[in-house]
Scaffold this motif. Structure first.
Motif, PDB file in Angstrom:
ATOM      1  N   GLU A 402       0.726  -1.163  -0.007  1.00 25.00           N
ATOM      2  CA  GLU A 402      -0.391  -0.181   0.293  1.00 25.00           C
ATOM      3  C   GLU A 402       0.603   1.336  -0.040  1.00 25.00           C
ATOM      4  OE1 GLU A 402       0.370  -2.271   2.658  1.00 25.00           O
ATOM      5  OE2 GLU A 402       0.128  -0.730   4.117  1.00 25.00           O
ATOM      6  N   HIS A 433      -8.302  -4.953   1.519  1.00 24.08           N
ATOM      7  CA  HIS A 433      -6.756  -4.782   2.617  1.00 24.08           C
ATOM      8  C   HIS A 433      -6.224  -3.338   2.547  1.00 24.08           C
ATOM      9  CE1 HIS A 433      -4.393  -5.621   6.051  1.00 24.08           C
ATOM     10  NE2 HIS A 433      -3.186  -5.005   5.023  1.00 24.08           N
ATOM     11  N   GLU A 434      -5.543  -3.096   1.053  1.00 28.84           N
ATOM     12  CA  GLU A 434      -4.721  -2.789   0.549  1.00 28.84           C
ATOM     13  C   GLU A 434      -5.203  -1.226   0.328  1.00 28.84           C
ATOM     14  OE1 GLU A 434      -1.675  -3.521   1.449  1.00 28.84           O
ATOM     15  OE2 GLU A 434      -1.773  -5.529   1.480  1.00 28.84           O
ATOM     16  N   HIS A 437      -5.561   0.837   3.587  1.00 26.58           N
ATOM     17  CA  HIS A 437      -4.460   1.361   4.264  1.00 26.58           C
ATOM     18  C   HIS A 437      -4.237   2.780   3.685  1.00 26.58           C
ATOM     19  CE1 HIS A 437      -2.668  -1.854   6.318  1.00 26.58           C
ATOM     20  NE2 HIS A 437      -2.271  -2.168   5.545  1.00 26.58           N
ATOM     21  N   GLU A 456      -1.562  -2.577  10.579  1.00 24.50           N
ATOM     22  CA  GLU A 456      -1.793  -4.019  10.231  1.00 24.50           C
ATOM     23  C   GLU A 456      -2.777  -4.135  10.780  1.00 24.50           C
ATOM     24  OE1 GLU A 456      -1.152  -4.596   7.547  1.00 24.50           O
ATOM     25  OE2 GLU A 456       0.055  -4.150   6.607  1.00 24.50           O
ATOM     26  N   ASP A 459      -6.261  -2.426   9.945  1.00 31.84           N
ATOM     27  CA  ASP A 459      -7.046  -2.507   8.604  1.00 31.84           C
ATOM     28  C   ASP A 459      -7.298  -4.081   8.673  1.00 31.84           C
ATOM     29  OD1 ASP A 459      -7.669  -1.033   5.785  1.00 31.84           O
ATOM     30  OD2 ASP A 459      -5.149  -2.237   5.445  1.00 31.84           O
ATOM     31  N   TYR A 525      -1.504  -8.884  12.397  1.00 29.20           N
ATOM     32  CA  TYR A 525      -2.757  -8.697  11.252  1.00 29.20           C
ATOM     33  C   TYR A 525      -3.796  -9.358  12.056  1.00 29.20           C
ATOM     34  CZ  TYR A 525       0.210  -7.425   7.013  1.00 29.20           C
ATOM     35  OH  TYR A 525       1.116  -7.232   6.886  1.00 29.20           O
TER      36      TYR A 525
HETATM   37 ZN   LIG Z   1      -1.201  -4.430   5.395  1.00 31.98          ZN
END
Ligand SMILES: [Zn+2]
Length: 771
Positions: A402, A433-434, A437, A456, A459, A525
């Protein structure tokens, strides 16, 4: 009887169990102990609040952050895979401190020939090794991909002395930079671009042997200012590979020169669109700006396939300008198909954009831009309106990375265009996810080098919510799922129990530097995302959580928060004491395990039971000396007889009957409850983390009652706690955490009567015996 004696006796009889507990405690008292209560506040772990960061978790009155503005001219040499750049950095010192030197990050040096990064880990011979890793470790010469710094000059063109220590460069400025002052300097550099598919880099190119082209996803490509803050001073911890990036905000003007037949997009507003777009592309772009329901192709697959063969010798410069971003990335190739659509965020239109080679289709034309648009809406709802004008998803093999407004994502169909569910959901998930970010850490700009979980974990938590909402928004997209729900890989409590119950020598607390943890995926994560999901659904409830989480996001957007700013804000905006939660989930490697240990059944009697008789004997008193008491006798004990069963206490205790008659009116008596069964339930907590005690009581008449005791129920006894159930109905069973929402690692103790669960081995034996 005098009042004092009366009082003493009542206390004695009513709390016979206390006596036993006191005896036990006496044995454990020797030696003493400090305050290890799990509900103790985190004063020792948290730093003292100050003028920069307040005790409430908000930026303080003296909060500051540095500014780094960049003007860059970049050129890609596609034939030789080299990147050239000249940049002017203007650095503003908003801190109250005088800076004697500046630190600049040279992340590409992690790929230099003499990098120490490859040497800092132990090695062993595995039974089987991945081909890519094996090749790069043992077959290939180390790739020379570090920065070649050609000069560092001040604004008058004079050389500035500098020292490079691996991935950090100290620039010795002639005059110390005082508070409020700016300094400009320029750097000229070049480096060899790596193949990111072979070397697993966050930046680089993929080579397509069938047509001889490359697709570039370029990032960490220029010397970038380090962060200077009230927390770390200079954040100049080396870039080793896992701990990502810490970057100040700034404005960027970037001119990127690439082959004329390339399609390029990157961070910022394209300021010379008319120079780089054909007339047809301009027309399509105007259409895309008004298309809210589906993407419009700016470059079609047919056009991209034609460009693949052109290999132009001419050049084209794309000019991008970005305000208030913490970084810059771009993607370029003649292979790119390009589509985009508009998405309404608040009052504003944002463009959701995708770039992908034909190898990404048919998956990418179907889902990429749809996932980008959905992510912007979902995240904006839970945090703040996405402030930039676009968000781009670029398809790059094996990538998930990202940057502001742009990210690289995996998800490639087979050559014949077919794909598995794993590839499809993997692709949608990585895009969510990205793109997500952008919010954490691109805008809520935490220090990734120090705290991997802050971006992480937050997110991945938001990703879980966005995925579930994606399934609701596009039911046809999840029609291939049995339960019509999006199959999220992380976020559900049951998905983290295996990690949390694993070997403690390979687990670190979430509050660890990403370079020092064993299982980064679960640590930074999965576990924080699950912890936040549990906090939202089970501990705080959505209303309190969502408000507090939004408060955190809004307080710290375009600023640099620390973990404590997050922890404090979540309490500040909700009035829920969460120190115990942060300690258990974030500062320790403990796990959740709560169970039901024992259930005793009691009935009410008029006659003193054995315990009371014993005390009367010890004290030399008779029944006549006693205050009016209700006696509880355990079913099956010598005090018990069948005549007590199924009766209400008024029927079996004359003392109680008299008391009620003397003190209550007939109407009041008629309104009293008439419990017939009394149960003393013992709950146990083998796991270290205190959690709400969620109990489902099932009665013989088929009815069910759910009670959630707050986590504070464990504050005086961390191992065991009892509760009394007085009911008109007979209890048939008890289930702890019936929806499995607490990440309880061992559910074998979650039911009374114990479920006759057979082990796999028992089942196997029965099968062999032919039972
Ligand atoms: Zn990530």
């Amino acid at each position: 009887m005098n009042r004092l004696k009366y009082y003493a006796l009542s206390v004695l009889f009513l709390s016979a169990s206390v006596l036993v507990a006191q005896e036990q405690e006496k044995k454990e008292r020797e030696g003493g102990h400090i305050n290890n209560n799990r509900f103790k506040q985190l004063y020792e772990e948290f730093s003292t609040p100050n003028m920069f960061r307040t005790a409430s978790g908000a930026p303080g009155p003296a909060y500051y952050q540095q500014q780094a503005d960049y003007k860059m001219d970049i050129e890609l040499d596609d034939k030789n895979q080299k990147l050239y750049g000249e940049e002017v950095i203007t650095y503003t010192n908003n801190s109250p401190d005088v800076l004697e030197f500046l630190w600049v990050q040279l992340d590409q040096n992690v790929r230099s020939k003499d990098t120490k990064s490859a040497l800092r880990n132990g090695q062993s011979i595995p039974a089987a090794d991945q081909v890519g890793g094996f090749t790069s470790r043992y077959l290939k010469e180390p790739f020379d991909g570090g920065f070649n710094i050609q000069y560092v000059k001040d604004s008058n063109g004079r050389d500035l002395p500098y020292t490079i220590n691996q991935t950090m460069m100290r620039i010795d400025i002639p005059q110390p930079l005082k508070s409020g002052e700016k300094v400009s300097f320029s750097i000229k550099w070049w480096y060899n671009i790596n193949n990111h598919v072979q070397g697993r880099g966050r930046s680089g190119y993929e080579f397509f042997p069938e047509d001889g082209n490359r697709a570039y996803v370029i990032a960490q490509f220029f010397p970038r200012m380090a962060v200077y803050s009230d927390v770390e001073g200079w954040q100049n911890h080396q870039f080793w590979g896992n701990g990502e990036f810490a970057l100040p905000f700034g404005d960027y003007e970037v001119n990127i020169t690439v082959p004329a037949d390339h399609i390029l997009d990157g961070t910022g507003v394209l300021t010379n669109r008319k120079e780089v777009f054909s007339k047809e592309m301009m027309k399509r772009y105007e259409k895309a700006k008004r298309s809210y329901d589906k993407p419009v192709l700016i470059v079609t697959q047919e056009e991209a396939e034609k460009a693949e063969k052109s290999f132009s010798n001419k050049k084209k410069t794309w000019k991008l300008k970005a305000t208030n971003v913490r970084d810059f990335g771009f993607a370029t190739s003649r292979k790119f198909i390009w589509d985009m659509q508009a998405v309404k965020i608040g009052e504003k239109d944002v463009m959701a954009v995708s770039l992908y080679p034909k190898e990404g289709n048919p998956l990418w034309e179907e889902y990429s831009t749809k996932a980008v648009a959905h992510t912007l809406k979902s995240y904006s709802d839970h945090t703040f309106d996405y402030p930039y004008h676009k968000a781009i998803s670029v398809h790059a093999r094996n990538q998930g990375m990202e940057y502001p407004m742009i990210c690289w994502n995996y998800g490639r169909p087979n050559k014949d265009g077919t794909y598995s569910q794993r590839v499809k959901y993997g692709m949608i998930s990585v895009i969510i996810h990205e793109v997500g970010h952008n919010f954490f850490p691109m805008i809520v700009n935490s220090d990734e080098r120090q705290w991997g979980w802050m971006d992480e974990g937050l997110d991945t938590f938001m990703q879980y919510i966005a995925e579930q909402e994606f399934g609701e928004a596009f039911p046809e997209a999840v029609a291939d799922q049995e339960n019509k729900k999006y199959p999220s890989r992380r976020g559900e409590p049951s998905k983290i129990t295996r990690y949390m119950s694993g070997d403690q020598s390979f687990i670190s607390p979430i509050m660890s530097n990403p370079e020092n943890v064993y299982q980064l995926g679960a640590n930074a994560y999965g576990k924080p995302a699950t912890a936040l999901n549990i906090l939202r659904e089970t501990v705080m409830g959505r209303e309190l959580f969502d408000h507090a989480f939004k408060t955190y996001a809004q307080r710290w957007k375009f600023k640099h928060p620390t973990p404590e700013d997050f922890f404090r804000t979540m309490e500040d905006a909700s009035a829920v004491d969460l120190d115990w939660f942060w300690r258990g989930w974030f500062y320790s490697t403990e796990y959740v395990d709560i169970g039901v240990k024992e259930v005793k059944k009691f009935h009410v009697s008029s006659k003193p039971n054995q315990q009371v008789k014993q005390v009367m004997k010890q004290r030399g008193i008779t029944e006549a000396d006693l205050p009016p008491l209700v006696y509880l006798v355990e079913e099956g004990s010598e005090d018990y007889n069948e005549s007590l069963k199924g009766k209400s206490p008024v029927e079996t205790s004359t003392t109680l009957k008299d008391y009620l008659f003397d003190n209550f009116s007939a109407e009041e008596r008629a309104n009293l409850k008439t419990p017939k069964y009394f149960y003393e339930v013992t709950f146990e907590k083998p796991g270290g983390i205190p959690m709400p005690l969620i109990v489902e009581y099932n009665y013989k008449d088929g009815s069910t009652e759910r009670v959630t005791y707050p986590p504070e129920i464990w504050r005086k006894n961390d191992a065991e706690v009892k509760r009394v159930i007085a009911s008109e109905k007979e209890l048939a069973g008890i289930v702890i955490d019936p929806q499995q929402e607490t990440a309880d690692i061992d559910t074998s103790n979650n039911a009374w009567p114990k479920k006759e669960g057979k082990s796999d081995f028992d089942k196997f034996k029965e099968k062999v015996k032919g039972k």
